[in-house]
Design an enzyme around this catalytic site. Structure first.
Site, PDB file in Angstrom:
ATOM      1  N   GLU A  50       0.789  -1.269   0.129  1.00  0.00           N
ATOM      2  CA  GLU A  50      -0.037   0.169   0.091  1.00  0.00           C
ATOM      3  C   GLU A  50       0.761   1.262   0.031  1.00  0.00           C
ATOM      4  OE1 GLU A  50      -3.744   1.835   2.409  1.00  0.00           O
ATOM      5  OE2 GLU A  50      -2.326   0.415   3.425  1.00  0.00           O
ATOM      6  N   LYS A 119      -9.819   1.941  -2.783  1.00  0.00           N
ATOM      7  CA  LYS A 119     -10.142   1.218  -1.362  1.00  0.00           C
ATOM      8  C   LYS A 119     -11.523   1.749  -0.961  1.00  0.00           C
ATOM      9  CE  LYS A 119      -7.699   1.378   3.201  1.00  0.00           C
ATOM     10  NZ  LYS A 119      -6.493   1.987   3.846  1.00  0.00           N
ATOM     11  N   CYS A 160      -5.761  -2.849   2.714  1.00  0.00           N
ATOM     12  CA  CYS A 160      -5.610  -2.746   3.986  1.00  0.00           C
ATOM     13  C   CYS A 160      -6.887  -2.637   4.801  1.00  0.00           C
ATOM     14  CB  CYS A 160      -5.015  -1.158   4.143  1.00  0.00           C
ATOM     15  SG  CYS A 160      -4.053  -0.982   5.869  1.00  0.00           S
TER      16      CYS A 160
END
Length: 286
Positions: A50, A119, A160
């Site tokens: 990331e 995301k 994440c």
């Protein structure tokens, strides 16, 4: 099983744990070198961390943000083509239409952009006395589930904090994914507590391989990443794990082993769909 099928049922995954600095050009140069190294070791799918082209933090996102295509994704395209592999480009801050996103771009072996995952779940947490972080102060969330196909298997992509949401992994499983990848940068509070646990849970729940790529740890950074990039098999076992320093880890993804696990403990056929269901409200991928 013939020889070709046996070969296609296994492939090598490489996970790059990059030491990210404030020097974008240096970050990109190291990615070129490390992906080439991974390809030389037989990596057919390579996963980056990331926020690999910039420091991680709300104060950095706008400064380092790029459009896609742009400088970083052009490099990713070239590297994927040069090394004839699938490259999961971790994530970068993306600017589009006046908004910023935390975005993963995936490139195929001809250098083609095959997926862009923004995301979905923004990292907004407040653990008193330990860490407060609010991605939503600068970033906007994505709105699509993201999967892509390789000659080996279908892959589901999260970034994440997306890993904390079991429903996303379950939907990817229902879509036929056998590998879930999560570029991520857990911190020194959530990392030791939850990083490996979440990966093993997602792998075990869905009988899939799960891989995570973290930046290497930089104690001098404003946000200190936990590191410990990991690959977990469908039995919930850790089969590869990095320390906290810059490195590449490798795992041979065995799809016949995955099929065996699913046959031995056939939870997919034992679900009580008459009692409960996890469904996607919004279809689409990318």
């Amino acid at each position: 099983m013939n020889a070709v099928t046996r070969v296609m049922s296994k492939f090598r995954l490489a996970v790059v744990q990059l030491q990210v600095s404030s020097d974008k050009a240096n970050n990109l140069s190291k990615v070129r070198r490390l992906v080439k190294e991974a390809a030389g070791q037989g990596g057919k799918v390579v996963l980056l961390p990331e926020c690999f082209n910039s420091p991680y933090g709300t104060s950095f996102f706008s400064k380092y943000a790029e459009k896609i295509p742009g400088e970083t994704t052009q490099m990713l395209s070239e590297v994927a083509k040069e090394n004839k592999l699938h490259l999961v480009g971790g994530s970068i801050p993306e600017e589009d239409g006046g908004k910023l996103y935390n975005t993963c771009a995936v490139f195929g072996p001809e250098g083609e952009l095959i997926l862009k995952h923004r995301k979905i779940h923004l990292f907004d947490i407040d653990v008193p006395g330990k860490i407060r972080f609010q991605e939503s102060e600068t970033l906007s969330p994505g709105n699509s589930l993201s999967t892509f196909d390789t000659p080996f298997c279908r892959v589901g992509v999260g970034i994440c904090y997306d890993m904390r949401f079991a429903e996303l992994a379950q939907l990817y499983n229902r879509k036929g994914c056998q590998l879930l990848v999560y570029p991520g940068a857990f911190n020194m509070t959530t990392g030791p507590a939850h990083w490996e646990l979440l990966q093993r849970a997602r792998a075990l729940d869905n009988q899939t391989y799960v891989a995570t790529a973290s930046p290497a740890r930089d104690e001098a950074a404003s946000y200190v990443a936990w590191g410990h990039s990991t690959v977990v098999n469908p039995w919930g076992e850790v089969i590869a794990k990095a320390g906290h320093e810059e490195s590449i880890i490798y795992a041979d993804i065995d799809l016949q082993y995955l099929a065996d696990v699913r046959q031995q403990i056939p939870i997919s056929s034992q679900r009580r769909d008459d009692l409960y269901a996890v469904t996607a409200v919004q279809q689409g991928s990318g």
